[in-house]
Scaffold this motif. Structure first.
Motif, PDB file in Angstrom:
ATOM      1  N   ALA A 193       0.826  -1.208   0.000  1.00 45.58           N
ATOM      2  CA  ALA A 193       0.000   0.000   0.000  1.00 45.58           C
ATOM      3  C   ALA A 193       0.859   1.257   0.000  1.00 45.58           C
ATOM      4  N   GLU A 194       2.012   1.198   0.689  1.00 42.69           N
ATOM      5  CA  GLU A 194       2.888   2.381   0.751  1.00 42.69           C
ATOM      6  C   GLU A 194       3.358   2.801  -0.630  1.00 42.69           C
ATOM      7  N   LEU A 195       3.552   1.817  -1.519  1.00 48.14           N
ATOM      8  CA  LEU A 195       3.970   2.134  -2.895  1.00 48.14           C
ATOM      9  C   LEU A 195       2.785   2.591  -3.727  1.00 48.14           C
ATOM     10  N   VAL A 196       1.675   1.869  -3.633  1.00 46.67           N
ATOM     11  CA  VAL A 196       0.500   2.174  -4.453  1.00 46.67           C
ATOM     12  C   VAL A 196       0.037   3.605  -4.207  1.00 46.67           C
ATOM     13  N   GLN A 197       0.116   4.084  -2.986  1.00 46.04           N
ATOM     14  CA  GLN A 197      -0.319   5.442  -2.671  1.00 46.04           C
ATOM     15  C   GLN A 197       0.516   6.504  -3.362  1.00 46.04           C
TER      16      GLN A 197
END
Length: 574
Positions: free
Chosen positions: A568-572
């Motif tokens: 999620a940290e990357l997707v955001q």
């Protein structure tokens, strides 16, 4: 002739349904600013009268072409090495005597001066498109040269990007390399084109320059001048008159991404410490001088064509040695992977013409040319060995277009004879990927050229914009071929990198790492985001994402599956 602000395709823009346009993101990043429309090419007057004196008109046309060439040469003085090579190659088109003769032929047949230039350019464009490969890549350049020559003949302003002083988003039908190469990076926030493709010159140069870009945007040239737009060079979305809150959210995302990128440095590795080397693609001396000080582990692809393509005679060992020395020096003891001359019928050399071929893309190019003219390869290897000794660089040499084990062995023997320590092969032909264990058994390493590999796997010309969806590196069939090559490399105990477009995609980089790829080489501007993506995932995560991509039924489904499964940290931040 249309002015810079007139619509050239699509319906009038303005309704809510038309506020979002979609294309193909080819250079990462986001941008927001007012639109500057590039003027349409200059066209001849309708029903242009025949030249009163065809011979004199032919001389005037040649003079116009030579002025175009001179102007391109003048621009080349003030740009970096990659752009300089593009401009010089375009100037060579303007000086082409065969093109001049074609104009004279149409003049003698009763056509007007400007019309004769158009007809001559059309003749050559048809030939270039039929030849494919390097020739097809030059059609945009050819038409740009023709339009500039027409403007000279008619006494009109030269077409192209208009003068502007406010940071803006450039919009065009397509940008000629001569235009892209000379853009003012301090004023150009982003690029949108209606035409173009994933591996067009516009895409490559925009990525090299760090300018977000989207191509294949239907309706792009209908956007009125001054319209504020936002664009996303990753997703390919273009929004007209975007909501201020959305623009602010995009700005905040850019700031979060910048902060995240600045917090990381050093070698590429997954969260659990698995190494994936992050390298640069370069094409000349100035590229090397710009990339050398950056946080990179070296060079994964040094394209040497610029040394040869602008020469009427084969460059000497001494001339090549000096060029290679200047390329190697900025990298100290870091690796520099050099691709030997990738030329042939589709990238013609005046001093190594093997004759016409029915299909140059499948002809005697790359290593096949070197086998026909081994003295060219031997001179290049000698010069590289000289430069390596002079700089102490970690030079690794690879051959393009290798298809068989015998070809790999032949190349490796010549590399050893030249005194160079490491030989490798480009895997860009499915045959080499499927037999990677045997092919890589003959050399020290391999590198996947995913642009050509996709072209040959999908039977789709990489310069044909309408086929861009087939050339998407997320195509499951292309990933299958990459996976086969990675299994072969592992069985052979040899490292296998990727130096094609896919290496710079943060999501696809995770898939490649999961498939067993050991290094990724890309435009330097893409390295920080790929480093960040790797740092947010364990190797097991990458292997899981690779399985998701391989199981998908389409390129879109493959990317969406990986996007849904990524941290999620990357997707955001995407």
């Amino acid at each position: 002739m249309r002015t810079a602000g007139e619509a050239t395709d699509g319906p009038a823009i303005g309704s809510e349904a038309e506020s979002r346009l979609h294309g193909i993101g080819v250079s990462p990043g986001t941008a927001y600013g007012p639109v500057v429309q590039v003027a349409a090419p200059v066209e001849p007057p309708q029903n242009e009268a025949p030249a009163a004196d065809p011979a004199q008109a032919a001389e005037q046309a040649v003079a116009a072409f030579m002025r175009v060439a001179g102007a391109l040469d003048a621009k080349a003085i003030h740009v970096d090495a990659t752009a300089r090579d593009v401009l010089k190659a375009t100037a060579m088109i303007a000086r082409d005597r065969a093109l001049h003769r074609a104009v004279a032929k149409h003049l003698a047949a009763g056509q007007g001066p400007a019309t004769s230039i158009v007809l001559a350019v059309d003749d050559f464009a048809a030939q270039f498109e039929a030849l494919g490969g390097y020739f097809a890549e030059r059609v945009t350049d050819l038409r740009d040269v023709g339009s500039r020559a027409i403007a000279e003949v008619l006494g009109l302003p030269v077409p192209g990007v208009p003068d502007f002083s406010e940071p803006s988003v450039i919009v065009a039908e397509d940008l000629a390399p001569a235009e892209t190469a000379t853009l003012d990076r301090s004023l150009v926030l982003g690029i949108i084109t209606r035409a173009g493709g994933r591996t067009s010159h516009t895409a490559i140069l925009a990525a090299q320059m760090g300018i977000p870009a989207v191509v294949q945007v239907q309706g792009a040239t209908g956007i009125p001048v001054g319209t504020p737009v936002s664009l996303d060079g990753d997703s390919g979305e273009v929004v007209l008159d975007p909501d201020p809150a959305a623009v602010e959210a995009q700005r905040e995302r850019r700031e979060r991404l910048a902060a995240a990128l600045s917090a990381l440095s050093g070698a590429g590795r997954t969260r659990d410490g698995h190494s994936v080397a992050l390298l640069a693609n370069i094409g000349g001396i100035e590229d090397a001088e710009l990339a050398g000080p950056q946080d990179l582990e070296g060079v994964g692809l040094f394209r040497t064509e610029f040394v040869f393509l602008s020469s009427e005679t084969a460059p000497t060992v001494e001339e090549q040695t000096e060029i290679y020395r200047r390329v190697l020096a900025p990298f100290g003891d870091r690796r520099v992977v050099v691709r030997t001359l990738d030329a042939g019928a589709d990238k013609p050399l005046a001093f190594a013409d093997l004759g016409p071929e029915e299909n140059p893309a499948l002809g005697r190019r790359g290593l096949r040319l070197s086998q026909a003219r081994p003295e060219l390869l031997d001179a290049q290897l000698e010069a590289l060995a000289n430069a390596a000794r002079a700089t102490g660089a970690d030079v690794r040499v690879m051959a393009p277009m290798v298809a068989t084990t015998g070809e790999a062995r032949w190349f490796a023997e010549r590399v050893v004879a030249a005194g160079l320590p490491k030989s490798g092969v480009m895997i860009e032909v499915p045959a080499a990927a499927l037999r990677a264990e045997q092919v890589l058994g003959e050399v020290d390493f391999g590198s996947l050229g995913t642009n050509d590999l996709a072209q040959y796997t999908m039977a789709a010309d990489r310069m044909e914009g309408e086929l861009s969806s087939l050339l998407d590196p997320w195509q499951p069939a292309v990933l299958d071929v990459i996976a086969a090559a990675a299994r072969g490399a592992k069985a052979a105990g040899k490292p296998l990198g990727v130096c094609g477009e896919s290496a710079g995609d943060p999501l696809l980089a995770l898939v490649l790492a999961g498939l067993g790829i050991t290094s990724l080489s890309m435009a330097p501007s893409k390295v920080p985001f790929v480093r960040l993506a790797l740092a947010h995932h364990d190797l097991a995560d990458c292997e899981r994402l690779a399985d998701l991509a391989l199981a998908a039924s389409s390129a879109e489904a493959a990317r969406q599956a990986v996007l849904s499964g990524a941290a999620a940290e990357l997707v955001q931040l995407l």
